[in-house]
Design a protein around this motif. Structure first.
Motif, short mmCIF file in Angstrom:
data_model
loop_
_atom_site.label_atom_id
_atom_site.label_comp_id
_atom_site.label_asym_id
_atom_site.label_seq_id
_atom_site.Cartn_x
_atom_site.Cartn_y
_atom_site.Cartn_z
N ASP A 55 -7.20 -13.32 -7.81
CA ASP A 55 -8.37 -13.22 -6.94
C ASP A 55 -8.09 -13.63 -5.49
N GLU A 56 -6.94 -14.22 -5.23
CA GLU A 56 -6.66 -14.61 -3.84
C GLU A 56 -6.54 -13.39 -2.92
N PHE A 57 -6.41 -12.20 -3.51
CA PHE A 57 -6.27 -11.00 -2.68
C PHE A 57 -7.61 -10.35 -2.32
N ILE A 58 -8.69 -10.88 -2.88
CA ILE A 58 -10.01 -10.30 -2.57
C ILE A 58 -10.28 -10.41 -1.07
N ALA A 59 -9.95 -11.56 -0.49
CA ALA A 59 -10.26 -11.80 0.93
C ALA A 59 -9.59 -10.77 1.84
N SER A 60 -8.45 -10.26 1.44
CA SER A 60 -7.74 -9.29 2.29
C SER A 60 -8.10 -7.85 1.97
N THR A 61 -8.88 -7.66 0.92
CA THR A 61 -9.14 -6.28 0.49
C THR A 61 -9.78 -5.40 1.58
N PRO A 62 -10.69 -5.92 2.42
CA PRO A 62 -11.22 -5.06 3.49
C PRO A 62 -10.10 -4.51 4.40
N LYS A 63 -9.08 -5.32 4.63
CA LYS A 63 -7.95 -4.83 5.43
C LYS A 63 -7.25 -3.69 4.71
N PHE A 64 -7.02 -3.90 3.42
CA PHE A 64 -6.34 -2.85 2.65
C PHE A 64 -7.17 -1.56 2.68
N LEU A 65 -8.49 -1.73 2.53
CA LEU A 65 -9.36 -0.54 2.49
C LEU A 65 -9.32 0.21 3.81
N SER A 66 -9.24 -0.53 4.91
CA SER A 66 -9.15 0.12 6.23
C SER A 66 -7.87 0.93 6.34
N LEU A 67 -6.81 0.37 5.78
CA LEU A 67 -5.53 1.06 5.83
C LEU A 67 -5.54 2.32 4.96
N THR A 89 -6.69 7.75 -1.40
CA THR A 89 -7.67 7.16 -2.30
C THR A 89 -7.07 5.87 -2.86
N PRO A 90 -7.77 4.75 -2.71
CA PRO A 90 -7.19 3.50 -3.25
C PRO A 90 -7.07 3.54 -4.76
N PRO A 91 -6.08 2.85 -5.29
CA PRO A 91 -6.02 2.69 -6.75
C PRO A 91 -7.22 1.89 -7.23
N VAL A 92 -7.42 1.85 -8.53
CA VAL A 92 -8.47 1.00 -9.09
C VAL A 92 -8.04 -0.46 -8.91
N LEU A 93 -8.94 -1.28 -8.39
CA LEU A 93 -8.60 -2.69 -8.16
C LEU A 93 -9.11 -3.53 -9.34
N VAL A 94 -8.23 -4.30 -9.90
CA VAL A 94 -8.55 -5.08 -11.10
C VAL A 94 -8.23 -6.54 -10.81
N THR A 95 -9.26 -7.33 -10.53
CA THR A 95 -9.02 -8.74 -10.18
C THR A 95 -9.03 -9.60 -11.43
N ILE A 111 0.84 -1.21 0.00
CA ILE A 111 0.00 0.00 0.00
C ILE A 111 0.87 1.25 0.00
N ILE A 112 1.94 1.19 0.79
CA ILE A 112 2.86 2.34 0.83
C ILE A 112 3.57 2.49 -0.51
N ASP A 113 4.03 1.38 -1.05
CA ASP A 113 4.73 1.44 -2.34
C ASP A 113 3.82 1.99 -3.43
N ASP A 114 2.61 1.46 -3.50
CA ASP A 114 1.69 1.92 -4.55
C ASP A 114 1.44 3.42 -4.40
N LEU A 115 1.34 3.86 -3.14
CA LEU A 115 1.12 5.28 -2.88
C LEU A 115 2.32 6.10 -3.37
N GLU A 116 3.50 5.69 -2.92
CA GLU A 116 4.69 6.49 -3.26
C GLU A 116 5.04 6.42 -4.75
N MET A 117 4.66 5.32 -5.38
CA MET A 117 4.99 5.16 -6.81
C MET A 117 3.86 5.68 -7.71
#
Ligand code: GLU
Length: 480
Positions: free
Chosen positions: A210-222, A229-235, A195-201
């Motif tokens: 799709d294995e990352f869908i389950a963790s997405t609520p955690k990412f959104l909280s962060l 603003t989160p990037p566009v998520l493309v599964t 999340i930090i890398d995507d932000l700084e880059m």
């Protein structure tokens, strides 16, 4: 960074070789960036030191180079938002960790391994999921870096988010927990670091499995806690093994992508094949160049459902891409597999070879039976020179006639040889003439047609073989 510019990244962990799944992710992220005149980044996510495999980064780079997927910023070439290896970015994670601590959203884990194990055991006993947040300390201690740093989920809520492929997605509050941001070894977790890398880059679109869908609520909280603003998520859709079984097996593509190179597949075919494994450009066209793929690529044509890996289709595409190669390139590939062959022979044999292969690696398999006689004079058994009900005397007569024809035929093109021999063969029975001729030239019951053989062998060698066959027939007849 202008907000309208598309920035995508491929962020593999250096945990082994690249397989088709990883390559497809890279390909889609790259194609989307190219389509939008954006930036494509190669970032290495190497914070799990235990899983790291030596040589993986080099392997990832070699694989992408082979496929012709180029990045604008990355671990080996640098760029304005580097470094591009997470283990070199610890200062960034520390900075954001402190921002979260100050906001009251991060705290050092006060528990020992044993205490955590006990909490887990209790949850299991009560048949409840283990949730760390239920044990969150009421007063946060100071973080000195020796303990892991945990994220305090700001708000327990049902996250609803929009995925560019899957549309609206949601997950219950059990998907939220106080996860680790920085481990006690000082390295960040994937959940935090990316999340930090995507932000700084300045990453605008995240393509991933799709294995990352389950963790997405955690990412959104962060994202919320950091007010970004989160990037566009493309599964991307899962890749299914042949027959639709869930997991991709070694045979159907979970193998090292560079093995395909070694087997004589073309990178253009692999890129084309993978581009259609979960996306379609609309229309009937299937054979596409990289440029065409980048031109047509769009998120709204990525499939939701699983994409089946079909080896047959890959072979077909490879054959098509071999056909599209300029002759000079075909020759240079073929020569690698026929090193003991004369250049002149290989050049004349080229169309025949191209016709018979799906991968250049096929040459190795078919060469002994199908091509070897071009460079090694065959041993022809005299009896085999006889066509069906015809006799050896007949064979001798026709071979001698063809020998005469060959002396004056134009050897600059296969067609002129064919025409000259065919005129004779048509008036004397094709089988009667062509069977002994082909046998004399190749020693094989099945081979390419005799005109091609003559053309490839040239006038002298063809004449020699026909003469040899005639001599054998004569020597048999004189002893009978
Ligand atoms: N490092 C992750 C992996 O190898 C990448 C996930 C992502 O693209 O965010 O699977």
């Amino acid at each position: 960074m202008s907000t309208s510019q598309v920035v995508t990244r491929f962020a593999p962990s250096p945990t082994g070789f690249m397989h088709v799944g990883g390559v497809r992710t890279a390909l889609y992220a790259w194609a989307f960036a190219r389509k939008n005149n954006g930036t494509f980044i190669l970032r290495i996510e190497d914070t799990d030191k235990k899983r790291e495999v030596a040589g993986s980064i080099e392997h990832i780079i070699a694989s992408l180079h082979w496929l012709g997927i180029q990045w604008d910023e990355g671990v080996d070439i640098g760029g304005k938002n580097g470094p591009y290896k997470q283990s070199d970015r610890l200062a960034s994670y520390s900075k954001y960790a402190h921002i979260l601590i100050e906001k009251g959203y991060a705290y050092p884990d006060p528990y020992s391994e044993e205490e955590l194990a006990e909490f887990r055991r209790q949850a299991e006993e009560q048949k409840r999921p283990f949730l760390y947040r239920e044990h969150r300390p009421t007063v946060f201690g100071e973080w000195d870096g020796t303990k892991s740093l945990r994220f305090k989920i700001p708000e327990l809520k049902n996250h609803i988010w929009n995925d560019a492929v899957r549309g609206e997605l949601t997950a219950g509050i059990d998907a939220l927990d106080d996860f680790i941001l920085i481990k006690s070894d000082g390295y960040p977790t994937y959940n935090f670091a990316h999340i930090i890398d995507d932000l700084e880059m300045g990453v605008t679109h995240i393509m991933r499995a799709d294995e990352f869908i389950a963790s997405t609520p955690k990412f959104l909280s962060l994202y919320e806690a950091l007010e970004i603003t989160p990037p566009v998520l493309v599964t991307l859709p899962p890749i299914l093994g042949e027959g639709g079984n869930k997991k991709l097996g070694k045979r159907d593509g979970a193998k090292d992508i560079l093995e395909y190179r070694n087997e004589g597949y073309l990178p253009e075919a692999m890129v084309n094949f993978l581009s259609l494994l979960g996306w379609n450009p609309g229309g009937e066209k299937e054979i596409m160049t990289k440029e065409e793929i980048c031109q047509l690529f769009s998120l709204d044509r990525i499939h939701k459902g699983g994409a089946m890996f079909n080896e047959e289709k890959l072979l077909w595409m490879n054959k098509e891409h071999i056909r599209l190669q300029p002759k000079e390139l075909q020759l240079s590939f073929v020569k690698k597999y026929l090193q003991t062959y004369d250049d002149a022979i290989v050049e004349r044999l080229l169309p025949t070879i191209i016709d018979r292969i799906s991968t250049y690696g096929d040459i190795v398999t078919i060469e002994p039976a199908e091509f070897r006689f071009f460079i090694e004079r065959p041993i022809v058994s005299v009896e085999n020179l006889k066509w069906k009900n015809s006799d050896l005397q007949d064979a001798l007569t026709h071979l001698q006639s063809v020998l005469d024809i060959i002396q004056s035929a134009d050897f600059s093109a296969m067609d002129s040889i064919k025409q000259a021999i065919m005129t004779y063969a048509e008036s004397h029975g094709k089988g009667n003439v062509l069977w002994p001729l082909r046998m004399a030239l190749s020693g094989q019951e099945k081979s390419v047609d005799p005109f091609t053989i003559c053309y490839v062998l040239g006038r002298d060698e063809s004449s020699m073989r026909i003469q040899n066959a005639c001599t054998s027939i004569r020597s048999i007849s004189s002893t009978q």
